[in-house]
Design an enzyme around this catalytic site. Structure first.
Site, mmCIF file in Angstrom:
data_model
loop_
_atom_site.group_PDB
_atom_site.id
_atom_site.type_symbol
_atom_site.label_atom_id
_atom_site.label_comp_id
_atom_site.label_asym_id
_atom_site.label_seq_id
_atom_site.Cartn_x
_atom_site.Cartn_y
_atom_site.Cartn_z
ATOM 1 N N ASP A 1 0.856 -1.187 0.000
ATOM 2 C CA ASP A 1 0.000 0.000 0.000
ATOM 3 C C ASP A 1 0.894 1.240 0.000
ATOM 4 O O ASP A 1 1.722 1.410 0.918
ATOM 5 C CB ASP A 1 -0.901 -0.010 1.248
ATOM 6 C CG ASP A 1 -2.258 0.601 0.979
ATOM 7 O OD1 ASP A 1 -3.271 -0.007 1.378
ATOM 8 O OD2 ASP A 1 -2.299 1.683 0.356
ATOM 9 N N ASP B 1 -2.883 4.898 -2.397
ATOM 10 C CA ASP B 1 -3.928 5.499 -1.561
ATOM 11 C C ASP B 1 -4.311 6.895 -2.069
ATOM 12 O O ASP B 1 -3.438 7.751 -2.250
ATOM 13 C CB ASP B 1 -3.361 5.609 -0.136
ATOM 14 C CG ASP B 1 -4.414 5.931 0.892
ATOM 15 O OD1 ASP B 1 -5.345 5.141 1.027
ATOM 16 O OD2 ASP B 1 -4.292 6.979 1.550
ATOM 17 N N GLU C 1 -6.312 4.063 -5.909
ATOM 18 C CA GLU C 1 -7.618 4.305 -5.292
ATOM 19 C C GLU C 1 -8.067 5.691 -5.720
ATOM 20 O O GLU C 1 -7.392 6.682 -5.413
ATOM 21 C CB GLU C 1 -7.524 4.228 -3.768
ATOM 22 C CG GLU C 1 -8.866 4.508 -3.089
ATOM 23 C CD GLU C 1 -8.738 4.837 -1.620
ATOM 24 O OE1 GLU C 1 -7.770 5.495 -1.226
ATOM 25 O OE2 GLU C 1 -9.624 4.415 -0.837
ATOM 26 N N HIS D 1 -11.236 -2.505 3.040
ATOM 27 C CA HIS D 1 -11.134 -2.245 4.494
ATOM 28 C C HIS D 1 -11.874 -0.984 4.925
ATOM 29 O O HIS D 1 -11.958 -0.699 6.132
ATOM 30 C CB HIS D 1 -9.654 -2.143 4.868
ATOM 31 C CG HIS D 1 -8.992 -1.008 4.178
ATOM 32 N ND1 HIS D 1 -8.762 -0.990 2.811
ATOM 33 C CD2 HIS D 1 -8.560 0.174 4.642
ATOM 34 C CE1 HIS D 1 -8.202 0.157 2.480
ATOM 35 N NE2 HIS D 1 -8.066 0.892 3.558
ATOM 36 N N ASP D 2 -12.356 -0.213 3.945
ATOM 37 C CA ASP D 2 -13.111 1.013 4.265
ATOM 38 C C ASP D 2 -14.606 0.824 4.095
ATOM 39 O O ASP D 2 -15.376 1.762 4.346
ATOM 40 C CB ASP D 2 -12.713 2.161 3.317
ATOM 41 C CG ASP D 2 -11.275 2.561 3.436
ATOM 42 O OD1 ASP D 2 -10.693 2.974 2.402
ATOM 43 O OD2 ASP D 2 -10.721 2.459 4.540
#
Ligand code: TEU
Length: 553
Positions: free
Chosen positions: A96, A197, A252, A326-327
């Site tokens: 990440d 991210d 993302e 995960h969000d």
């Protein structure tokens, strides 16, 4: 042919996957202990959420050292053993990359804050206030103003997320070169790529202007989403780093349309391989946004979104396909039916993402149909939940009014510990888990799921195997069928190697099919069907999913 097009990604949130030390926090050795599990499931790419040194204000998305391992997760030696173990099993690893911001405990920020003359001051957005107020009226994603005042220097710094996540100033060439050097060092260690991210937030309008009503906190996205130098930075990163490695990248990207998506992932653009577009993550958002959760979502709108992206990137770019991360809340609770049809609906959702064009992403626990939770507010750990709750209570709302939204869409739904077996704490830890384990773990766990004939786990394993064997499901032409249906997701995938028909009922009701007569007359052989043999070319049972192959094709 590309490994990142043919691969199936399994996302691991390390904090919640497996704890090997008994401190209640998942760690790298915990993942090492589960490598054979990953190989048995059949996935061949792992995306690891951040494992770098961090004070964990935002569970690792606030990085204080990009090249050291978070203390709770283990050591660099553990990382190297994990990487070797993955590679020995033919599994690639993407890390990440969180470079829109770092931690306020990162050396760059500490040095820059303590010494306004330091070259590191300009690695961040430090600005004078205006009339005793913040430099502009932007609101943070995690509630409150996007600026924090520093009395020592009588200036403010920008943080689009928490105040412990100062935004990095990508206008600064030295910062960019430091990031590229860090990326090279991770690639030289053998990692296979990066998930990036909020990567479409890195180019800010240097004027940092207020928006809307200057007396209100407002979303300033027009000045930092898909900004003017976005593609220049991505092409520079590709030139300086990415083009030199056989790697995979996925960005993302909230707030992108297909046109912008094409500019980010077009094969000729030399920027990214793929992105996570987030439109379908808003299907149940009401006018009030994320927390204004609607009771239903439109299957037709889902198809419109996914088809728009599949057609939009067809032949020039590549899609990702996912139901959660995960969000996001648990897919079977949000998009399926985690009560009466938990098994069938989890299987139906998998049949969609694992047969569409684009790389499929499976979030840990999806393969056993893990569900949302309904905790008391004190039991939640996520700062997005806690900040929003506290802000709303301060504005006069009540717990009774707020908790239903948190239960439905709060990020901790995805972060409850992985449920391995029916031993205490679901086999996740011998200690006190950092976040309470879902009380349904005795019924929903890996050990039990693997044994369930016609269950979710074998269905995932078989679908993953099918996609790996049948490249038609990766590269084959895509025909969307029954687009007007409010129940059924149907499509056909075909090329010179095969011809597949996928029919999925995404509702609690029986669905009558409306397929062209000549299609129904072809010699379809059922490859996968999650319900007893039926007249599946005429109607589908609730949450029935069928994958069929044309005989002889
Ligand atoms: O997420 C960006 C982001 O805006 C979401 O986290 C946000 O929570 C939204 O409400 C989801 O619907 C990325 C990471 O995935 C997230 O975990 C981090 O907290 C965030 O950036 C900051 O790094």
């Amino acid at each position: 042919m590309s490994w990142w097009k043919e691969g199936i990604v399994y996302q691991i949130y390390p904090r919640s996957f497996a704890d090997s030390t008994g401190n209640g926090v998942g760690d790298l050795r915990g993942i090492i202990n589960k490598l054979d599990y990953l190989a048995e499931l059949g996935i061949n790419i792992v995306w690891l959420n951040p494992i770098y040194a961090s004070p964990n204000d935002d569970n690792g998305y606030d990085i204080s050292d990009y090249e050291d391992i978070m203390t709770e997760f283990g050591t660099m030696a553990d990382f190297e053993e994990l990487l070797a173990g993955l590679h020995q099993r033919g599994i690639k690893l993407i890390m990440d990359l969180v470079v829109n911001h770092c931690s306020d405990e990162h050396a760059w920020f500490v040095e820059g804050r303590n010494n306004p003359d330091s070259p590191y001051r300009d690695y961040f957005f430090w600005r004078d206030g205006k009339n005793g107020q913040a430099p502009n009226n932007w609101v943070s994603v995690f509630s409150g103003p996007a600026w924090e005042y520093d009395a020592a220097s009588d200036q403010y710094f920008l943080h689009l997320f928490s105040k412990k996540q100062p935004d990095l100033n990508w206008e600064n060439e030295d910062l960019r070169q430091d990031i590229y050097a860090m990326m090279r060092r991770w690639f030289d260690k053998g990692v296979d790529g990066f998930r990036m991210d909020v990567i479409n937030m890195i180019s800010k309008n240097p004027e940092l202007p207020s928006v809307g009503d200057p007396n209100k906190l407002e979303w300033g996205g027009e000045h930092f989403m898909n900004g003017r130098r976005q593609h220049e930075f991505m092409q520079e990163m590709h030139r300086e780093v990415l083009q030199h490695y056989d790697c995979m990248t996925v960005g993302e990207c909230f707030g992108v349309d297909v046109e912008e998506g094409r500019r980010l992932v077009g094969a000729d653009r030399k920027e990214l391989h793929m992105i996570f577009q987030m439109e379908h993550m808003g299907l149940d958002h009401g006018p009030g946004g994320k927390w204004d959760v609607q009771p239903t979502w439109s299957r037709r709108e889902l198809k419109n979104i996914l088809n728009r992206w599949i057609r939009g990137l067809d032949g020039n770019g590549w899609n990702s396909q996912f139901w959660m991360n995960h969000d996001q809340p648990r897919a079977v609770s949000r998009f399926g039916n985690d009560q009466q049809y938990r098994v069938e609906s989890a299987q139906a959702l998998a049949a969609v993402t694992l047969t569409l064009p684009g790389t499929p992403y499976i979030y840990m626990g999806e393969e056993i149909g893990m569900t949302n939770v309904e905790y008391d507010i004190e039991e939640y750990r996520d700062l997005e939940i806690r900040n929003w709750y506290n802000e709303q209570i301060a504005s006069g709302s009540s717990s009774e009014a707020l908790m239903p939204s948190i239960h439905k869409i709060g990020r901790d739904n995805a972060r409850t510990p992985m449920q391995w077996d029916d031993s205490p704490n679901a086999g996740f830890t011998q200690g006190q888990p950092w976040l309470k384990v879902n009380p349904n773990y005795a019924d929903i766990n890996v050990a039990k799921a693997k044994q369930q004939r016609n269950g979710i786990w074998p269905w995932y394993r078989d679908l993953i195997s099918l996609r790996k064997q049948q490249k038609t499901l990766v590269y084959g032409h895509y025909d969307s069928l029954m687009e007007a249906s409010d129940q059924v997701f149907a499509h056909r995938r075909r090329d010179e190697n095969g011809d597949f028909l996928v029919l999925v009922n995404l509702t609690d009701e029986v669905a009558t099919l409306d397929l062209e007569l000549e299609l129904t007359k072809l010699d379809w052989q059922v490859v996968m069907n999650n319900q007893p043999e039926s007249q599946w070319l005429e109607q589908l049972q609730p949450w029935q999913a069928v994958v069929a192959r044309l005989g002889g094709a």
